[in-house]
Design a protein around this motif. Structure first.
Motif, PDB file in Angstrom:
ATOM      1  N   THR A  20       0.838  -1.202   0.000  1.00  0.00           N
ATOM      2  CA  THR A  20       0.000   0.000   0.000  1.00  0.00           C
ATOM      3  C   THR A  20       0.871   1.250   0.000  1.00  0.00           C
ATOM      4  O   THR A  20       0.605   2.217  -0.725  1.00  0.00           O
ATOM      5  CB  THR A  20      -0.944  -0.008   1.214  1.00  0.00           C
ATOM      6  N   TRP A  37      -7.674   2.871   5.462  1.00  0.00           N
ATOM      7  CA  TRP A  37      -7.695   1.409   5.310  1.00  0.00           C
ATOM      8  C   TRP A  37      -6.967   0.739   6.477  1.00  0.00           C
ATOM      9  O   TRP A  37      -7.481  -0.185   7.086  1.00  0.00           O
ATOM     10  CB  TRP A  37      -7.059   1.014   3.975  1.00  0.00           C
ATOM     11  N   SER A  40      -9.005   1.070   9.683  1.00  0.00           N
ATOM     12  CA  SER A  40     -10.426   0.708   9.533  1.00  0.00           C
ATOM     13  C   SER A  40     -11.358   1.902   9.730  1.00  0.00           C
ATOM     14  O   SER A  40     -12.347   1.828  10.456  1.00  0.00           O
ATOM     15  CB  SER A  40     -10.792  -0.417  10.503  1.00  0.00           C
TER      16      SER A  40
END
Length: 66
Positions: A20, A37, A40
């Protein structure tokens, strides 16, 4: 190495985060989406992304050259 069950499939969370970050560094993914991400958090709307920036991306202050 940290391994986790994601969606019932064994995967390496650290490797996923490294992948990522490569996308962020290449300019293909906004940093605030990556952080949302990872932690969360919601990122579907502009307001969600602004909230991530406020919480997790404090502005760097210029050094005081007095």
């Amino acid at each position: 190495m940290r391994i986790d069950w994601g969606n019932g499939v064994l995967f390496d969370k650290d490797r996923e985060w490294a992948d990522t970050l490569q996308l962020v560094n290449a300019g293909l993914l906004k940093p605030e989406i990556a952080l949302a991400w990872k932690y969360s958090l919601p990122w579907e709307t502009d307001e969600d992304l602004a909230r991530v920036r406020r919480r997790l991306m404090p502005e760097k202050k210029a050094p005081n050259n007095s």
